[in-house]
Design a protein around this motif. Structure first.
Motif, PDB file in Angstrom:
ATOM      1  N   GLU A  20     -11.740   7.259  -5.809  1.00  0.00           N
ATOM      2  CA  GLU A  20     -10.867   7.625  -4.686  1.00  0.00           C
ATOM      3  C   GLU A  20     -11.049   6.673  -3.510  1.00  0.00           C
ATOM      4  O   GLU A  20     -10.069   6.221  -2.912  1.00  0.00           O
ATOM      5  CB  GLU A  20     -11.138   9.062  -4.236  1.00  0.00           C
ATOM      6  CG  GLU A  20     -10.534  10.088  -5.144  1.00  0.00           C
ATOM      7  CD  GLU A  20     -10.721  11.496  -4.624  1.00  0.00           C
ATOM      8  OE1 GLU A  20      -9.778  12.283  -4.782  1.00  0.00           O
ATOM      9  OE2 GLU A  20     -11.795  11.813  -4.063  1.00  0.00           O
ATOM     10  N   SER A  23      -9.636   3.218  -4.458  1.00  0.00           N
ATOM     11  CA  SER A  23      -8.175   3.249  -4.438  1.00  0.00           C
ATOM     12  C   SER A  23      -7.633   3.182  -3.013  1.00  0.00           C
ATOM     13  O   SER A  23      -6.658   2.475  -2.745  1.00  0.00           O
ATOM     14  CB  SER A  23      -7.664   4.514  -5.131  1.00  0.00           C
ATOM     15  OG  SER A  23      -8.028   4.507  -6.488  1.00  0.00           O
ATOM     16  N   ALA A  29      -2.441   4.965  -4.515  1.00  0.00           N
ATOM     17  CA  ALA A  29      -2.413   6.422  -4.346  1.00  0.00           C
ATOM     18  C   ALA A  29      -2.972   7.109  -5.605  1.00  0.00           C
ATOM     19  O   ALA A  29      -2.229   7.596  -6.446  1.00  0.00           O
ATOM     20  CB  ALA A  29      -0.993   6.888  -4.062  1.00  0.00           C
ATOM     21  N   PHE A  30      -4.296   7.131  -5.714  1.00  0.00           N
ATOM     22  CA  PHE A  30      -4.982   7.776  -6.842  1.00  0.00           C
ATOM     23  C   PHE A  30      -4.751   9.277  -6.751  1.00  0.00           C
ATOM     24  O   PHE A  30      -5.002   9.897  -5.722  1.00  0.00           O
ATOM     25  CB  PHE A  30      -6.475   7.445  -6.770  1.00  0.00           C
ATOM     26  CG  PHE A  30      -7.267   7.877  -7.966  1.00  0.00           C
ATOM     27  CD1 PHE A  30      -7.307   7.074  -9.091  1.00  0.00           C
ATOM     28  CD2 PHE A  30      -7.972   9.058  -7.964  1.00  0.00           C
ATOM     29  CE1 PHE A  30      -8.050   7.454 -10.212  1.00  0.00           C
ATOM     30  CE2 PHE A  30      -8.727   9.444  -9.067  1.00  0.00           C
ATOM     31  CZ  PHE A  30      -8.762   8.639 -10.191  1.00  0.00           C
ATOM     32  N   ASP A  31      -4.263   9.880  -7.848  1.00  0.00           N
ATOM     33  CA  ASP A  31      -3.962  11.309  -7.806  1.00  0.00           C
ATOM     34  C   ASP A  31      -4.504  12.027  -9.042  1.00  0.00           C
ATOM     35  O   ASP A  31      -5.249  11.442  -9.831  1.00  0.00           O
ATOM     36  CB  ASP A  31      -2.451  11.541  -7.642  1.00  0.00           C
ATOM     37  CG  ASP A  31      -1.625  10.979  -8.790  1.00  0.00           C
ATOM     38  OD1 ASP A  31      -2.169  10.753  -9.891  1.00  0.00           O
ATOM     39  OD2 ASP A  31      -0.408  10.783  -8.593  1.00  0.00           O
ATOM     40  N   LEU A  32      -4.113  13.273  -9.200  1.00  0.00           N
ATOM     41  CA  LEU A  32      -4.622  14.104 -10.290  1.00  0.00           C
ATOM     42  C   LEU A  32      -4.245  13.532 -11.660  1.00  0.00           C
ATOM     43  O   LEU A  32      -5.024  13.640 -12.610  1.00  0.00           O
ATOM     44  CB  LEU A  32      -4.105  15.541 -10.148  1.00  0.00           C
ATOM     45  CG  LEU A  32      -4.687  16.568 -11.107  1.00  0.00           C
ATOM     46  CD1 LEU A  32      -6.207  16.622 -11.014  1.00  0.00           C
ATOM     47  CD2 LEU A  32      -4.098  17.938 -10.815  1.00  0.00           C
ATOM     48  N   THR A  33      -3.090  12.917 -11.764  1.00  0.00           N
ATOM     49  CA  THR A  33      -2.692  12.302 -13.032  1.00  0.00           C
ATOM     50  C   THR A  33      -3.668  11.191 -13.414  1.00  0.00           C
ATOM     51  O   THR A  33      -4.075  11.073 -14.576  1.00  0.00           O
ATOM     52  CB  THR A  33      -1.262  11.736 -12.937  1.00  0.00           C
ATOM     53  OG1 THR A  33      -0.376  12.794 -12.579  1.00  0.00           O
ATOM     54  CG2 THR A  33      -0.811  11.127 -14.244  1.00  0.00           C
ATOM     55  N   ASP A  34      -4.045  10.370 -12.428  1.00  0.00           N
ATOM     56  CA  ASP A  34      -5.028   9.310 -12.680  1.00  0.00           C
ATOM     57  C   ASP A  34      -6.361   9.911 -13.106  1.00  0.00           C
ATOM     58  O   ASP A  34      -6.993   9.449 -14.060  1.00  0.00           O
ATOM     59  CB  ASP A  34      -5.231   8.460 -11.427  1.00  0.00           C
ATOM     60  CG  ASP A  34      -3.974   7.741 -10.991  1.00  0.00           C
ATOM     61  OD1 ASP A  34      -3.463   6.909 -11.763  1.00  0.00           O
ATOM     62  OD2 ASP A  34      -3.511   8.014  -9.873  1.00  0.00           O
ATOM     63  N   TRP A  35      -6.794  10.927 -12.387  1.00  0.00           N
ATOM     64  CA  TRP A  35      -8.092  11.526 -12.696  1.00  0.00           C
ATOM     65  C   TRP A  35      -8.094  12.143 -14.094  1.00  0.00           C
ATOM     66  O   TRP A  35      -9.092  12.096 -14.815  1.00  0.00           O
ATOM     67  CB  TRP A  35      -8.506  12.550 -11.648  1.00  0.00           C
ATOM     68  CG  TRP A  35      -9.859  13.100 -11.971  1.00  0.00           C
ATOM     69  CD1 TRP A  35     -10.181  14.383 -12.280  1.00  0.00           C
ATOM     70  CD2 TRP A  35     -11.086  12.361 -12.092  1.00  0.00           C
ATOM     71  NE1 TRP A  35     -11.525  14.491 -12.572  1.00  0.00           N
ATOM     72  CE2 TRP A  35     -12.096  13.252 -12.459  1.00  0.00           C
ATOM     73  CE3 TRP A  35     -11.409  11.017 -11.919  1.00  0.00           C
ATOM     74  CZ2 TRP A  35     -13.416  12.870 -12.665  1.00  0.00           C
ATOM     75  CZ3 TRP A  35     -12.729  10.632 -12.128  1.00  0.00           C
ATOM     76  CH2 TRP A  35     -13.710  11.547 -12.488  1.00  0.00           C
TER      77      TRP A  35
END
Length: 113
Positions: A20, A23, A29-35
């Motif tokens: 995070e 990024s 924009a690191f988000d839940l999909t990335d995680w």
């Protein structure tokens, strides 16, 4: 001058906060999909068997994160590749240093506030 690869290790619970921060520094924009990709990819890795998870971070600069779990140490080794300038390299190295100390590090004396 750029550093093509920067690497370090973290406890597994520190990988998310590290990614995070990284990024944010590159404007991604690191988000839940990335995680979710990390959650599914990391368990399949093995440092000893040279099985890595790779994930692109499309910021400025574009970086690739390679990660592998080391069952012997319990740590995740991370390699970052891309056009890493000296300022970003210093941030990354500082984050590795701070986060590799773990969240439960005890100070010698408690603060009496």
């Amino acid at each position: 001058m750029t550093h093509p690869t920067t690497e370090g290790w973290l406890d597994p619970e520190q990988v998310g906060p590290f990614i995070e921060h990284l990024s944010g520094w590159i404007g991604y924009a690191f988000d839940l999909t990335d995680w979710t990709a990390f959650e599914h990819g990391l368990p399949r890795t093995d440092l000893e068997d040279n099985r890595w998870f790779e994930y692109p971070l499309a910021g400025t600069p574009e970086l690739t994160v390679r990660a592998a779990y080391d069952a012997n140490s319990g740590h995740v080794t991370l390699e970052l590749t891309g056009a890493i300038d000296p300022v970003l390299a210093a941030r990354i190295e500082t984050a590795f240093e701070l986060l590799s100390r773990g969240p439960n590090r005890k100070w010698p004396l408690p603060l009496d506030l």
